[in-house]
Write a protein that holds these residues in place. Structure first.
Motif, short mmCIF file in Angstrom:
data_model
loop_
_atom_site.label_atom_id
_atom_site.label_comp_id
_atom_site.label_asym_id
_atom_site.label_seq_id
_atom_site.Cartn_x
_atom_site.Cartn_y
_atom_site.Cartn_z
N TYR A 140 0.84 -1.20 0.00
CA TYR A 140 0.00 0.00 0.00
C TYR A 140 0.87 1.25 0.00
CZ TYR A 140 -3.87 3.13 0.91
OH TYR A 140 -4.80 4.13 0.80
N ARG A 143 2.02 2.03 -3.33
CA ARG A 143 0.91 2.18 -4.27
C ARG A 143 0.70 0.99 -5.19
NH1 ARG A 143 1.55 8.65 -5.85
NH2 ARG A 143 1.60 9.38 -3.68
N TYR A 145 -1.63 -1.22 -5.11
CA TYR A 145 -2.87 -1.42 -4.36
C TYR A 145 -3.48 -2.80 -4.56
CZ TYR A 145 -2.54 3.63 -3.73
OH TYR A 145 -2.10 4.88 -3.40
N ALA A 148 -1.79 -5.03 -2.20
CA ALA A 148 -2.24 -4.70 -0.85
C ALA A 148 -3.61 -5.30 -0.57
CB ALA A 148 -2.27 -3.18 -0.66
N VAL A 187 -5.45 -1.94 6.25
CA VAL A 187 -5.06 -1.63 4.87
C VAL A 187 -6.22 -1.90 3.92
CG1 VAL A 187 -3.56 -2.36 2.97
CG2 VAL A 187 -2.59 -1.99 5.25
N ARG A 190 -8.75 0.88 4.10
CA ARG A 190 -8.37 2.07 3.33
C ARG A 190 -8.67 1.87 1.85
NH1 ARG A 190 -6.81 6.96 5.46
NH2 ARG A 190 -5.58 7.22 3.56
N CYS A 191 -8.32 0.70 1.33
CA CYS A 191 -8.57 0.42 -0.09
C CYS A 191 -10.06 0.43 -0.39
CB CYS A 191 -7.96 -0.93 -0.46
SG CYS A 191 -6.14 -0.95 -0.45
N GLN A 196 -9.61 1.60 -4.05
CA GLN A 196 -8.27 1.31 -4.60
C GLN A 196 -8.09 -0.19 -4.82
OE1 GLN A 196 -6.34 3.13 -1.25
NE2 GLN A 196 -5.73 4.94 -2.44
#
Length: 245
Positions: A140, A143, A145, A148, A187, A190-191, A196
């Protein structure tokens, strides 16, 4: 246990058993089980059990020494890195994950992202949950993603009730298993919130995942939240890296 720990080895197998007994004696002194609590005696037996990092020494003792040198009151990150390296070479899954984090943040060794990714990837493949969470965070951060999301999704399958069994299977400390699961959930949260890594933005699911991260390990979730909001990505801002600095 002391009788075995004090005995003279007659075969290589006997020597390995003796070092395992010495490790158990060390733990007894550190924890005050069956003997008065004594860190000095625990350290003395731990040194004997580690056997200078040889394969016949107790691998658990070598990992424990590495963690001892990562404590604030006995801090020596170069020695911590040395003992995690020895233990990793002798098969310690927990040390392999910690070694990856030390390479990643330059703790006791020159920062090396290639070595960090290699150690973390190998440890994750062998079942180290903390290393898997750190890989999700690593990807992450740079980037990647989709990677991640992949690692975060894998960790989000587990619940708090799975921690004890995951720790038993990997022979890693339950506390670090919790931190790994919390990191993966955060994580992935967040995605999901930001859409993301191929995920559609979904605020409700993102908040649920963030809540699970907090339930698994509130301190880790809080630290990651402050890190994502404030930065920068540094050891000073993210001190809980598999070594206690």
């Amino acid at each position: 246990m002391l009788t075995v720990a004090h005995s003279v080895p007659k075969t290589p197998e006997h020597e390995e058993t003796i070092h395992k007994a010495q490790y158990n004696v060390a733990r007894a002194y550190f924890m005050g089980f069956g003997a008065p609590s004594s860190e000095d005696d625990g350290r003395r037996w731990l040194d004997r059990a580690a056997a200078d990092g040889t394969r016949r020494g107790s691998v658990k003792a070598q990992t424990m020494l590495a963690m001892l040198f990562a404590r604030r009151d006995t801090l020596d990150l170069e020695k911590s890195f040395h003992w995690h390296s020895e233990a990793t070479g002798n098969g310690s899954l927990e040390s392999q994950g910690a070694l990856g984090v030390m390479y990643l943040y330059g703790l006791g060794v020159r920062r090396d992202l290639v070595a960090a990714r290699l150690c973390l990837t190998q440890a994750a493949r062998r079942g180290n949950i903390y290393a898997t969470g750190q890989l999700a965070l690593f990807y992450y951060r740079f980037r990647f993603y989709q990677h991640a999301v992949r690692f975060g999704t894998h960790l989000a399958r587990f619940e708090a009730a799975d921690v004890a069994e995951l720790a038993r299977q990997s022979e890693c400390l339950p506390g670090y298993v919790r931190r790994g699961l919390a990191t993966g959930c955060y994580v992935l949260s967040r995605c999901q919130l930001l859409g993301q890594g191929g995920l559609a933005a979904d605020g409700e699911r993102g908040r649920l995942l963030g809540g699970r991260a907090a339930e698994l390990d509130a301190a880790t979730a809080d630290r990651l939240q402050r890190l994502f909001v404030n930065g920068p990505w540094s050891c000073a801002s993210y001190p809980d890296l598999g070594v206690e600095v």
